[in-house]
Design a protein around this motif. Structure first.
Motif, short mmCIF file in Angstrom:
data_model
loop_
_atom_site.label_atom_id
_atom_site.label_comp_id
_atom_site.label_asym_id
_atom_site.label_seq_id
_atom_site.Cartn_x
_atom_site.Cartn_y
_atom_site.Cartn_z
N PRO A 90 14.58 14.04 10.39
CA PRO A 90 14.56 13.68 9.23
C PRO A 90 14.74 14.39 8.10
O PRO A 90 14.64 15.32 7.74
CB PRO A 90 13.21 13.95 9.13
CG PRO A 90 12.32 14.52 10.55
CD PRO A 90 13.58 14.31 11.18
N VAL A 91 16.25 14.16 8.18
CA VAL A 91 16.82 14.87 7.34
C VAL A 91 18.24 14.06 6.22
O VAL A 91 18.75 13.26 6.94
CB VAL A 91 17.88 16.08 7.72
CG1 VAL A 91 18.37 15.21 8.89
CG2 VAL A 91 17.85 17.61 7.26
N ASP A 95 20.89 18.12 2.31
CA ASP A 95 20.83 18.95 3.25
C ASP A 95 21.25 19.44 4.25
O ASP A 95 21.51 20.67 5.07
CB ASP A 95 19.12 18.81 3.93
CG ASP A 95 18.63 19.05 2.67
OD1 ASP A 95 18.33 19.18 1.66
OD2 ASP A 95 17.37 17.61 2.50
N GLY A 130 27.74 10.21 -3.08
CA GLY A 130 27.22 9.16 -3.07
C GLY A 130 25.88 8.81 -2.39
O GLY A 130 25.09 7.78 -2.29
N LYS A 133 21.32 11.57 -0.23
CA LYS A 133 20.52 11.11 -0.77
C LYS A 133 20.21 10.31 0.76
O LYS A 133 19.15 10.03 1.59
CB LYS A 133 19.37 10.72 -1.57
CG LYS A 133 19.98 11.54 -3.02
CD LYS A 133 18.78 12.77 -2.31
CE LYS A 133 18.78 13.27 -3.07
NZ LYS A 133 18.45 15.33 -3.88
N HIS A 134 20.95 10.30 2.02
CA HIS A 134 20.95 9.17 2.60
C HIS A 134 20.82 9.84 4.11
O HIS A 134 21.46 10.88 4.04
CB HIS A 134 22.31 7.71 3.51
CG HIS A 134 22.41 6.98 2.32
ND1 HIS A 134 22.58 5.80 3.16
CD2 HIS A 134 22.65 7.43 0.59
CE1 HIS A 134 22.59 4.87 1.72
NE2 HIS A 134 22.86 6.23 0.57
N ILE A 135 19.60 9.15 4.99
CA ILE A 135 19.57 10.41 5.75
C ILE A 135 20.51 10.00 7.19
O ILE A 135 21.15 8.82 7.36
CB ILE A 135 17.85 10.02 6.92
CG1 ILE A 135 16.58 8.16 6.36
CG2 ILE A 135 17.69 11.07 7.05
CD1 ILE A 135 16.02 7.70 6.74
N ILE A 136 20.78 10.69 7.83
CA ILE A 136 21.64 10.81 8.44
C ILE A 136 22.05 10.41 9.79
O ILE A 136 22.56 9.21 10.42
CB ILE A 136 21.35 12.48 9.12
CG1 ILE A 136 22.89 13.02 9.88
CG2 ILE A 136 20.80 12.59 10.21
CD1 ILE A 136 23.90 13.50 8.85
N ASN A 138 21.00 7.32 10.06
CA ASN A 138 21.44 5.91 9.73
C ASN A 138 22.82 5.62 9.23
O ASN A 138 22.86 4.38 8.90
CB ASN A 138 20.35 5.31 8.28
CG ASN A 138 19.19 5.16 8.05
OD1 ASN A 138 18.35 5.35 9.39
ND2 ASN A 138 18.14 4.57 7.02
#
Lengths: 253, 271
Positions: A90-91, A95, A130, A133-136, A138
């Protein structure tokens, strides 16, 4: 000539009593573009991990930017071959990229606005703006690889280490990545890259190191069949994906 | 239904469940993402050796548990980080040896028979006020350490080698984490017992990870979920006259299985 930015003298490295690297000597000049070649299991990744201070070594003398490996972390970028355990973690992208600022920051301090600005800029460089904020988990393999390249760029490194950076990247990004490395190199950064991509080696690399337990250094962007054969311990054919190398490699005499 | 709250044991039990949930949620999240569930189980069981030793030598059983839990945490850390062959087997051996030593030491203790069951399955209805203060203190220490080293723990958990290359002291952080696991385990033994500790460390974190997009959020939700499980479990066990520790774990298990039917996190984006 200036002092070398990477200086390896008589390095031996063994794992479980199995000698991986033997009597390795290497000097990398400031502003070099070093390509590391060699068969799988030949010790390429091990060598890079020693230079980064990830693996402790038993014998020899190694300095990076004049200091012991791992002691100049804030001036070094690293793109590992594959990141373990990253699938469901969950990152988000930003981040992960900002972890490239850790060497600068040290302990007990929070990431500042400048750190975030650098991370955002690094994402722009790899055309991933852009997606902060996507989780890595995905992202596709290629997108993830770009994130790891951005993470390495986030500290504006003096030396950039890349371990097979094109392994899972889509073809269009291949040439863009090497153009980016070429530009960074032109701007004075030292590049050390493990790659099988011979087309790029012959067009961008300024020197070549063949690693197969021993290290053979070639201070030229040319690499001979003989050099390759020495490193692989068997005759090899030059195989290139996509466009054919535009520089023909000649035999050493 | 609230008249039962006039009993001190019930108030203490609920409060103990609450306090333990904070540590279990925060540390459990790190245990899950760092894949050290097996080591955590080992620490929990080995700590019984300390309880046995304490009875034999005549000092506080939880002090004994803490000492042995910390020692086994360090030994297991050394074994798992080294290049030792079959590290997981060695951890399994320490697990069993600690437990057995505890049982034999209580056998050798003269006088009354120690209530083994209360350590194996918890004795939450007998938590004294003093223990609550100890739990609160341990929570504070854990919270401060995680707050101070959050970005470093995140980097270590996500990509240990990159963290090392960036100068993060991964080795010391790993041992710090195991130390906090040991503290959490001993704290939690009072509530659900050493056999069931692992459920409270893993199930809330596992559920939280499925539906969150950052380690911080995972920790927070693991704490909340853990609080829900412990409070529900305590009330249920009281009204149905069941063992509290086991009831808490079964409440958690029900949610664990239900979550298998609920789709994974579909949110790829959150602003």
């Amino acid at each position: 000539m200036n002092d070398p930015v990477i200086d390896v003298q008589n390095l031996d490295f063994a794992y479980n009593n199995h000698l991986i690297l033997e009597n390795v000597n290497l000097k990398v000049r400031l502003g070099d573009f070093l390509a590391i070649l060699g068969p799988n299991g030949g010790g390429k990744t091990t060598l890079i991990k020693i230079l980064l201070g990830i693996l402790p070594f038993q014998q020899g003398k190694v300095t990076v930017l004049g200091r012991k490996p791992g002691k100049a972390a804030h001036r070094i970028g690293y793109v590992p071959q594959n990141v373990t355990g990253s699938d469901k973690f969950p990152v988000n992208v930003l981040d992960v990229v900002i972890m490239g600022r850790l060497g600068f920051l040290g302990r007990f301090r929070k990431y500042s606005a400048e750190d975030y600005a650098m991370a955002t800029r690094a994402l722009e460089q790899v055309e991933m703006s852009g997606l902060e904020k996507h989780i890595i988990g995905n992202l596709s393999g290629g997108q993830r690889q770009r994130v790891f390249i951005a993470r390495a760029l986030a500290c504006d490194p003096e030396i950039l280490f890349l371990d097979e950076p094109t392994a899972s990247v889509d073809q269009p990004f291949h040439s863009k990545l090497y153009q980016l490395l070429y530009d960074l190199n032109k701007a004075g950064k030292t590049i050390v890259v493990i790659s099988h991509d011979l087309s790029v080696l012959s067009s961008h690399a300024k020197s070549v190191a063949c690693v197969n337990k021993n290290l053979y250094f070639h201070d030229s962007s040319e690499i001979s069949q003989e050099t390759l054969e020495k490193a692989y311990h068997c005759p090899v054919e030059l195989i290139a994906h996509g466009p054919i190398p535009h520089r023909v490699l000649k035999q050493h005499h | 239904m609230f008249e039962v709250l006039q009993y001190e044991f019930m108030r203490n039990a609920l409060l103990a469940g609450f306090l333990v949930s904070i540590a279990c949620g925060i540390i459990g999240a790190l245990v899950v993402v760092n894949r050290i569930v097996f080591i955590s189980g080992g620490i929990a069981h080995a700590s019984y050796g300390g309880i046995g030793l304490a009875f034999f030598a005549g000092f506080s059983p939880y002090l004994g548990a803490i000492i042995v839990a910390l020692c086994s945490a360090i030994i297991m850390g050394v074994v798992s980080r080294g290049t030792k062959h079959r590290a997981d087997t060695v951890i399994g051996v320490i697990w069993a040896v600690g437990m057995s030593a505890g049982i034999v030491l209580t056998d050798l203790t003269p006088g009354y028979n120690v209530d083994l069951m209360s350590y194996l399955f918890g004795s939450i209805l007998m938590v004294p006020l003093g223990s609550l203060w100890t739990m609160a203190g341990m929570n504070l220490i854990i919270f401060l350490l995680i707050f101070l080293f959050y970005k470093d723990f995140l980097a270590m958990s996500y990509d240990e080698e990159f963290a090392l290359a960036m100068g993060v002291p991964v080795g010391p952080l790993y041992f710090l984490l195991l130390t906090m696991v040991a503290l959490t385990v001993v704290m939690t033994i009072q509530v659900v017992g050493l056999i069931l500790v692992i459920a409270l460390l893993t199930i809330p974190s596992y559920l939280a990870e499925k539906y969150t997009i950052s380690l911080k959020a995972m920790m927070t939700w693991a704490v909340i979920i853990s609080i829900v499980f412990t409070q529900t479990g305590i009330w249920l066990s009281y009204y149905l006259n069941l063992s509290t520790g086991a009831t808490i774990v079964l409440v958690a298990a029900i949610f664990f299985f239900i979550s298998g039917l609920v789709p994974q996190k579909v949110l790829s984006r959150q602003s």
